[in-house]
Scaffold this motif. Structure first.
Motif, PDB file in Angstrom:
ATOM      1  N   MET A 142       0.861  -1.176   0.000  1.00  0.00           N
ATOM      2  CA  MET A 142       0.000   0.000   0.000  1.00  0.00           C
ATOM      3  C   MET A 142       0.902   1.231   0.000  1.00  0.00           C
ATOM      4  N   PRO A 143       1.084   1.869  -1.157  1.00  0.00           N
ATOM      5  CA  PRO A 143       1.976   3.027  -1.232  1.00  0.00           C
ATOM      6  C   PRO A 143       1.362   4.255  -0.593  1.00  0.00           C
ATOM      7  N   ASN A 144       2.077   5.367  -0.645  1.00  0.00           N
ATOM      8  CA  ASN A 144       1.594   6.590  -0.013  1.00  0.00           C
ATOM      9  C   ASN A 144       2.196   7.810  -0.699  1.00  0.00           C
ATOM     10  N   PHE A 145       1.475   8.912  -0.613  1.00  0.00           N
ATOM     11  CA  PHE A 145       2.008  10.214  -0.997  1.00  0.00           C
ATOM     12  C   PHE A 145       2.424  10.941   0.277  1.00  0.00           C
ATOM     13  N   TYR A 146       3.719  11.141   0.478  1.00  0.00           N
ATOM     14  CA  TYR A 146       4.232  11.840   1.648  1.00  0.00           C
ATOM     15  C   TYR A 146       4.369  13.328   1.330  1.00  0.00           C
ATOM     16  N   VAL A 147       3.816  14.175   2.198  1.00  0.00           N
ATOM     17  CA  VAL A 147       3.913  15.623   2.021  1.00  0.00           C
ATOM     18  C   VAL A 147       4.245  16.260   3.373  1.00  0.00           C
ATOM     19  N   MET A 148       5.336  17.015   3.422  1.00  0.00           N
ATOM     20  CA  MET A 148       5.731  17.678   4.665  1.00  0.00           C
ATOM     21  C   MET A 148       4.958  18.982   4.850  1.00  0.00           C
ATOM     22  N   ASP A 149       4.650  19.295   6.085  1.00  0.00           N
ATOM     23  CA  ASP A 149       4.072  20.588   6.436  1.00  0.00           C
ATOM     24  C   ASP A 149       5.206  21.478   6.944  1.00  0.00           C
ATOM     25  N   PRO A 150       5.710  22.410   6.130  1.00  0.00           N
ATOM     26  CA  PRO A 150       6.869  23.211   6.557  1.00  0.00           C
ATOM     27  C   PRO A 150       6.556  24.153   7.710  1.00  0.00           C
ATOM     28  N   ASN A 151       5.267  24.368   7.977  1.00  0.00           N
ATOM     29  CA  ASN A 151       4.871  25.292   9.043  1.00  0.00           C
ATOM     30  C   ASN A 151       4.438  24.569  10.321  1.00  0.00           C
ATOM     31  N   ALA A 152       4.683  23.279  10.373  1.00  0.00           N
ATOM     32  CA  ALA A 152       4.248  22.506  11.537  1.00  0.00           C
ATOM     33  C   ALA A 152       4.935  22.993  12.801  1.00  0.00           C
TER      34      ALA A 152
END
Length: 723
Positions: free
Chosen positions: A453-463
């Motif tokens: 089960m793949p995934n799209f990883y996206v960082m939140d730079p404002n976390a």
């Protein structure tokens, strides 16, 4: 089932055997007499005690009828020498007995059986003891976990089982306690708090006991904690040592010398604020000959290394196997599977220890099949990587360099620097999750479930760390999953699951069987040329261990997540497993019961040849989806969707398993929605209050999103019915 049975009457004293005495017994050939006679001798109607110690676990193969520790042996092979049930007669296997456990929140435990008593845990860290032959309830211990503590656990109030030692049963509780229970009657002997209750720690893993030390880790890497493993004196509950897996505040002294080395691989000025992660939430193995304890260390917190350690670095000991001395916690060696880990790839899956001919040389190996998508084989004397071969689709790394032991990462792996989300294999559920695997030393085959089960990883730079006291602290951006409707279907079309038999020496698949669902339960290998596998579509299946031919299956209705075991009583062999859907798997997938319109029921089920019992029928599942019409704007719905993904989705997901299906909310629940979400009106059910994390406007936006989601589900159901 009457779960409140309280045994009364005469009991046996707790039995113990010193390791020195056991060595003498082994030398004189009197092991069976020394162990079995005292343990089985007693008064009619009494509960035999769990007379387990290290020497008895080391000699487990001389007592194949018992399953005394989590993986049966310290090497965690989950291989039973019993062969009364075999590939020639397994078709005669039938249900011997079953008992219903409380709370429909998932069963992940491996049962233990010693001298005719079966011990298992259910949801909320509740411990049960049953007569292993008849299923008669003997006692129950409820640690009274505060239900809102479920909000500190990533994956629900599940528990993976107990440890047994010298007449006591040890369990780690969801709220961070370690409890010693008298095996004779289920009464608490002592308990100790193992965590800082001000941080979002939890315990779902099973303890292990080595040399009189009870070993326990914890979870919470995704919630902003700093990982460690602790050892407690089995008699008193006193802390013996603690090994932190990631460095803390550099302004303070290092708790142990290995952290000085680890600290050089971290950079920036925030990781200790975020916590760093590295929790030891499941796997531990022990080699008594080398006197080495192996622990598996978890993922980073936050996930993106650019946020966690902006100057780079390997971030030891994240995603590492670490060897320690069990008496002192002294560091010996480590191997890091994913330097600078940033994909939720922990090294916390089971570690199998085996002595085998590997590439033409007799080796003491450690085998692990973690989320990373590779089968790792290490020399367990020194941590050297011997082999790392792909078993599923992988694109975060092309291969491992055996000279350096490091992965060769592909550009897609560094998602924090990507211009747009890229599909990455495996996703955070991994190529293989925590569900136990088994190893047949006679065939050299390892059996485990593949999860693609793949995934799209996206960082939140404002976390920010726990902004508004936010529970989750991953540093990930969930917005694209709401704003880009193509992401979900792209992942969905790449989902699959299978059972793999892996030839460890050859480094390749021996056979593979496709499964109906992508994520499934654990396996058990036996000397009867069998491998048992539990599935999430609600079956226990037996295959020929050598060829993979399906020989038998039983419809359990609810899913199997944990590992089956085998034991014997009075010369008769049994197969036992827990069933019940919940935990992290249930957030994204339905189980067999849901698919059949039935309610998930937690149980322990036990089989024997020519068993004639039958499971009680599962009640129907009320999935009436009748939401009010959508009145919110698309912008309001989208905002609510992002908030839902950030705060609710990891537990509720698609609403399967033990958590309520939010598509099927009743009018009363919709009316009480604000009181439930913000006021904690359902805290007794494990639903914490979110008044610190959400404003009233946020909660209303989430409600708008759920109304829209339910309307879509209703329309889809009507379309399928042709209406």
């Amino acid at each position: 089932m009457d779960c409140n049975v309280d045994f009364s009457g005469p009991v046996l004293p707790a039995l113990s055997y010193s390791e020195k005495h056991m060595r003498n017994v082994l030398a004189s050939g009197l092991l069976v007499a020394a162990l079995l006679v005292p343990a089985m001798k007693g008064i009619a109607g009494t509960v035999r005690t769990a007379a387990v110690d290290g020497a008895r676990i080391v000699a487990a193969d001389r007592e194949p009828g018992n399953w005394m520790s989590h993986g049966r042996t310290y090497g965690e092979q989950r291989f039973s020498p019993l062969e009364q049930i075999n590939d020639k007669n397994v078709s005669r296997l039938g249900l011997a007995w079953s008992q219903t456990l409380e709370f429909e929140r998932g069963v992940e435990a491996t049962p233990l059986v010693v001298d005719g008593v079966l011990y298992v845990t259910g949801a909320w860290s509740i411990v049960y003891a049953f007569d292993a032959e008849t299923g008669k309830p003997l006692w129950k211990y409820d640690p009274k976990v505060d239900r809102p503590m479920a909000g500190n656990a990533c994956c629900g109030p599940v528990n993976r089982g107990v440890a047994l030692w010298q007449g006591r049963v040890y369990v780690g509780t969801l709220d961070g306690r370690l409890v010693a229970i008298d095996a004779r009657n289920g009464r608490k002997v002592w308990e100790t708090m193992t965590i800082d209750p001000q941080r979002a720690y939890s315990i779902t893993g099973a303890p292990r006991v080595v040399k009189g030390k009870v070993l326990i880790g914890n979870g919470g890497a995704d919630m902003g904690v700093r990982g460690y493993v602790s050892a407690y004196d089995a008699k008193t509950g006193k802390l013996a040592w603690r090994f932190h897996t990631v460095p803390g505040d550099p302004a303070k002294p290092f708790e142990h010398p290995a952290l000085e080395m680890a600290a050089k691989t971290w950079h920036g000025d925030q990781w200790w604020t975020w916590g760093g992660g590295g929790t030891v939430w499941d796997a531990m193995s022990y080699d008594p000959e080398l006197d080495l304890l192996y622990i598996g260390v978890g993922n980073g917190g936050t996930w993106p290394r650019q946020l966690r350690s902006p100057g780079g670095g390997d971030n030891l000991f994240l995603s590492s196997i670490v060897a320690l001395r069990p008496e002192s916690g002294e560091y010996v060696w480590h191997y890091q599977l994913a330097p600078g880990e940033q994909w939720d790839y922990p090294a916390t899956t089971q570690m199998v220890l085996a002595d085998m001919d590997f590439q033409g040389q007799m080796r003491k190996v450690l085998i692990q099949v973690p989320k990373h998508g590779f089968v790792f084989v290490l020399d367990r004397t020194n941590g050297k990587l011997l082999s790392a071969e792909k078993f599923t689709q992988v694109n975060w790394a092309s291969h491992y360099d055996l000279t350096t032991g490091r992965p060769v990462e592909n550009p897609v792996a560094d998602y924090a620097r990507a211009e747009k989300p890229a599909l990455q294999f495996p996703g955070p559920l991994g190529g293989h999750n925590w569900n136990p695997m088994s190893f047949n030393p006679k065939l050299g085959l390892l059996y485990f479930g593949e999860l693609q089960m793949p995934n799209f990883y996206v960082m939140d730079p404002n976390a920010k760390y726990r902004e508004r006291n936010r529970r989750w602290s991953t540093g990930m951006d969930m917005t694209p999953w709401i704003t880009d409707p193509s992401l979900g279907p792209t992942v969905e079309k790449n989902v699959r699951g299978s059972l793999i038999a892996w030839d460890v020496a050859a480094g390749k698949k021996a056979w593979q069987v496709e499964q109906l669902m992508p994520v499934n339960g654990g396996t058990l290998a036996t000397a009867g040329n069998l491998v048992f596998h539990g599935t999430s579509d609600g079956r226990l299946v037996a295959y020929a261990a050598d060829k993979g031919e399906k020989l038998w299956e039983y419809r359990t209705v609810s899913a199997i997540m944990g590992g089956p075991i085998s034991y014997s009583v009075h010369g008769r062999q049994y197969i036992a497993t827990g069933i019940g859907w919940g935990g992290g798997h249930a957030t994204g997938f339905p189980d067999g019961a849901t698919a059949m319109g039935l309610k998930n029921v937690n149980r322990v089920v036990v089989f024997k040849l020519d068993g004639k019992a039958s499971l009680p029928p599962s009640p129907p599942l009320d999935l009436t989806i009748d939401p009010p019409p959508v009145t919110a704007t698309m912008e309001q719905i989208a905002r609510g969707g992002v908030l839902y993904m950030n705060h609710c989705g990891v537990c509720h997901g698609s609403g399967t398993g033990g958590v309520p299906n939010l598509d099927a909310m009743t009018p009363r629940t919709r009316h009480e929605f604000m009181g439930i979400v913000l006021g904690g009106a359902r805290q007794d059910k494990g639903m914490p209050a979110f008044y610190e994390q959400l404003t009233p406007e946020d909660a209303l936006a989430i409600q708008d999103f759920l109304v829209a989601k339910a309307n879509m589900a209703k329309a889809k159901a009507l379309q399928q019915k042709g209406q």
